[in-house]
Write an enzyme that holds these catalytic residues in place. Structure first.
Site, PDB file in Angstrom:
ATOM      1  N   GLU A  83      41.839 -25.643  23.306  1.00  0.00           N
ATOM      2  CA  GLU A  83      42.105 -26.065  21.931  1.00  0.00           C
ATOM      3  C   GLU A  83      42.876 -25.008  21.144  1.00  0.00           C
ATOM      4  OE1 GLU A  83      41.775 -29.047  21.396  1.00  0.00           O
ATOM      5  OE2 GLU A  83      40.427 -29.550  23.048  1.00  0.00           O
ATOM      6  N   HIS A 104      46.523 -25.616  21.736  1.00  0.00           N
ATOM      7  CA  HIS A 104      47.066 -26.638  20.837  1.00  0.00           C
ATOM      8  C   HIS A 104      47.329 -26.060  19.449  1.00  0.00           C
ATOM      9  CE1 HIS A 104      46.616 -29.966  23.542  1.00  0.00           C
ATOM     10  NE2 HIS A 104      45.301 -29.881  23.607  1.00  0.00           N
ATOM     11  N   HIS A 108      50.340 -23.781  19.276  1.00  0.00           N
ATOM     12  CA  HIS A 108      51.512 -24.653  19.405  1.00  0.00           C
ATOM     13  C   HIS A 108      51.844 -25.259  18.037  1.00  0.00           C
ATOM     14  CE1 HIS A 108      53.528 -28.152  21.860  1.00  0.00           C
ATOM     15  NE2 HIS A 108      54.350 -27.605  20.983  1.00  0.00           N
TER      16      HIS A 108
END
Length: 634
Positions: A413, A416, A419
């Protein structure tokens, strides 16, 4: 040019769990969880009054954009005004939705919040109806004229990709009256998904069972996951498996009806826009060739031999007369080490050191309190995700349980989240949102870095074996299992497209046939496992999503290899290409973004490389397990 509503990217895992904070990680009362382990909602709005004010602002701005109908072809300034107003609306809408959805996620029993989410959905539906004119009106303007406006007005440049993409899909855009008609049904489009969520979270009633040691335990998603990973009594695993899956089985006809409604909706919209199939309609939005999907499921099915070898090894090492699917999560060595959350944070932070100090600093920032909702509480939705909130920061949901598996979930996570941070810092709002097709690259890349770090820093042979098993589980779960689910989803939609019935027995049979291919002869069939489709939330929330776990895993594996095999400036260049991918957001088609990072998914090569890596890991695991066995005999 549809409004980007800023809806959260629910990159959810199939992991949910319960664990310990000084002996506890499951809380009946959310107020008992220390504040540092809970979301800081005030980062978005200070309170519900502020939320209501933003909601009202949305309504006002929506009225403003309706008044702009008929002005797109006037001049460059008028053209730009529509885009900029949509951006403003999108940013506010994302915050309004996120604030409410996060409150609901930590307490799905809160009907007041559920009602607010319905308010938001109704408002979005109204907006869609009021702005149905935009795309058809834009397509009436010669593209050469729009291109001239863009060259004259720099502020329009950030919208170029979206405009070009709209013209690419021009044949699937309907006339204004037809687009408006479709929007009337948009609210009903999410009804089946909402019904599934209510049935599977707020209304679900898992039974309580008694384990062989006399302990009573509720067969929740978290407890089911943990027992399968930590309980060495096969009868206990069987008991919680049957209790958990029968909870879905007893409602399987209802689940089948819900899923049929979702597939019928997908087919209706595909036909309305003149697509040949639901798959084509879904992939065309991001310009993904159908061959990419087909290559994946074919490559996976053609290369299941290493998976069969793994199951055979597991059955042998565990000494089971019959090996069942509910035996698949148990480690091959008794490794009971727990990882307190604060230790997990340190492991994840240290593991990303190869990507440089700037990346590491971002991870440290993301791990601070307020960004992550860590522990499970009664009524909290299961799983884990990282969700974007443009102009604020991403928020992560966990149900941390101190297992090694959840350490990797944290790394996943965080991938993510970084990102999202890089994309939103680099890109304007219009191109900040990356597609689902590249969403799992950073997350699985981070998992690989964590694996490397932990293998390098352990002196415990059992922990080493457990880490190798973690890597194997990543491939079997992220590549093989998601490919199996992608195959299932495609087959179901093909049945819908040809007018075939969709019932629980039909869905069970499709899954049974796929399990035979993927499991092979080493795994004893369990009829209840054929109902797994009822508990895969992605089927009901984001159609044709799961295949992207597999394509992203293959992509990140290839990028990882490209980086790690190099040295010096060449390595720095490869890392920069990877960062360029993360920073690019949605400024290009995902296939092109991946090609720039060194990955071509139009071939089977990336997928076959993953299956070969899996085969090597299985061989390595057998060596390590044998070493432990020999050591214990001495």
């Amino acid at each position: 040019m549809n409004l980007k509503l800023g809806l959260l990217l629910l990159v959810a895992t199939t992991i949910a769990s319960t664990g310990l904070l000084n002996g506890q990680t499951y809380f009946e009362k959310r107020e008992d969880i220390p504040e540092r382990y809970k979301w800081n909602f005030s980062d978005i709005f200070k309170n519900w009054d502020e939320w209501a004010k933003a909601f009202k602002e949305l309504e006002v701005k929506m009225d403003e954009i309706v008044k702009l109908k008929g002005t797109l072809n006037k001049d460059a300034d008028s053209f730009l005004k529509v885009f900029e107003l949509q951006d403003e609306l999108g940013i506010i809408a994302g915050k309004v939705y996120r604030y409410a959805s996060m409150h609901y996620d930590v307490n799905t029993r809160d009907q007041e919040v559920a009602a607010k989410i319905q308010q938001i959905q109704a408002l979005f539906s109204k907006f869609g109806t009021s702005t149905a004119w935009i795309n058809p009106e834009m397509l009436l303007i010669p593209y050469e004229k729009i291109e001239k406006w863009i060259s004259q007005k720099n502020e329009l440049e950030k919208y170029r990709f979206g405009i070009e993409d709209l013209f690419r899909q021009q044949k699937h855009v309907l006339s204004e009256d037809k687009e408006k008609l479709l929007t009337y049904f948009s609210r009903f489009g999410s009804t089946a998904q909402a019904t599934y969520t209510a049935l599977s979270t707020s209304d679900i009633n898992y039974p309580t069972i008694q384990l062989s040691d006399g302990v009573d335990i509720k067969a929740t998603s978290g407890n089911y996951s943990k027992i399968l990973r930590t309980n060495w009594n096969q009868e206990d695993r069987k008991k919680i498996f049957e209790a958990h899956y029968n909870t879905y089985k007893q409602n399987e006809n209802t689940y089948a009806s819900i899923y049929n409604a979702i597939c019928q909706r997908n087919w209706a919209y595909a036909q309305a826009r003149d697509y040949k199939s639901c798959l084509e309609a879904n992939l065309d939005n991001n310009n993904i060739p159908v061959a990419v999907y087909e290559n994946l499921i074919n490559a996976a099915k053609e290369n299941v031999t290493p998976l069969h070898k793994y199951y055979k090894l597991r059955a042998k090492v565990l000494g089971l007369k019959e090996y069942h699917s509910y035996d698949g999560s148990l480690p091959l060595v008794k490794f009971s080490k727990t990882y307190p959350y604060e230790e997990a944070k340190k492991l994840v932070l240290a593991s990303v050191e190869p990507l440089g100090k700037d990346y590491q600093a971002r991870v440290e920032k993301a791990l601070k309190s307020g960004w992550i909702d860590v522990f499970e509480n009664a009524g909290k939705r299961p799983g884990a995700y990282s969700g974007s909130t443009y102009s604020v920061h991403p928020f992560m949901l966990l149900n941390y349980n101190e297992t090694m598996d959840y350490v990797f979930t944290l790394a996943h996570e965080i991938g993510h989240t970084i990102h999202t941070m890089l994309a939103e810092e680099t890109q304007p709002y219009a191109t900040s949102g990356y597609t689902l097709f590249v969403a799992e690259v950073a997350s699985t890349f981070n998992e690989r870095l964590l694996l490397d770090y932990m293998l390098k820093n352990t002196t415990d042979p059992k922990e080493r074996a457990a880490l190798i098993m973690q890597a194997i589980a990543n491939i079997s779960g992220t590549f093989y299992f998601q490919s199996q689910l992608a195959d299932f989803e495609l087959q179901v939609h093909k049945l819908v497209e040809t007018g075939q019935p969709i019932t629980a027995s039909v869905l069970n049979k499709l899954m049974e046939d796929l399990y035979k291919v993927y499991n092979g002869p080493a795994v004893t069939e369990d009829e209840l496992f054929n109902s797994v489709w009822a508990r895969i939330s992605h089927f009901y929330s984001v159609p044709f999503y799961v295949y992207q776990y597999a394509t992203c895993f293959a992509s990140s594996a290839q990028i990882y290899d490209n980086i790690m095999k190099l040295q010096g400036k060449e390595k720095e260049s490869a890392i920069q290409k990877y960062f360029d991918l993360l920073k690019s957001g949605g400024n290009d088609y995902p296939m092109e973004q991946l090609k720039k990072a060194g990955v071509d998914l139009t071939t089977k090569a990336p997928y076959i490389a993953v299956t070969k890596q899996f085969d090597q890991l299985v061989d390595l695991l057998e060596v390590e397990v044998n070493k432990i066995s020999d050591s214990e005999k001495k």
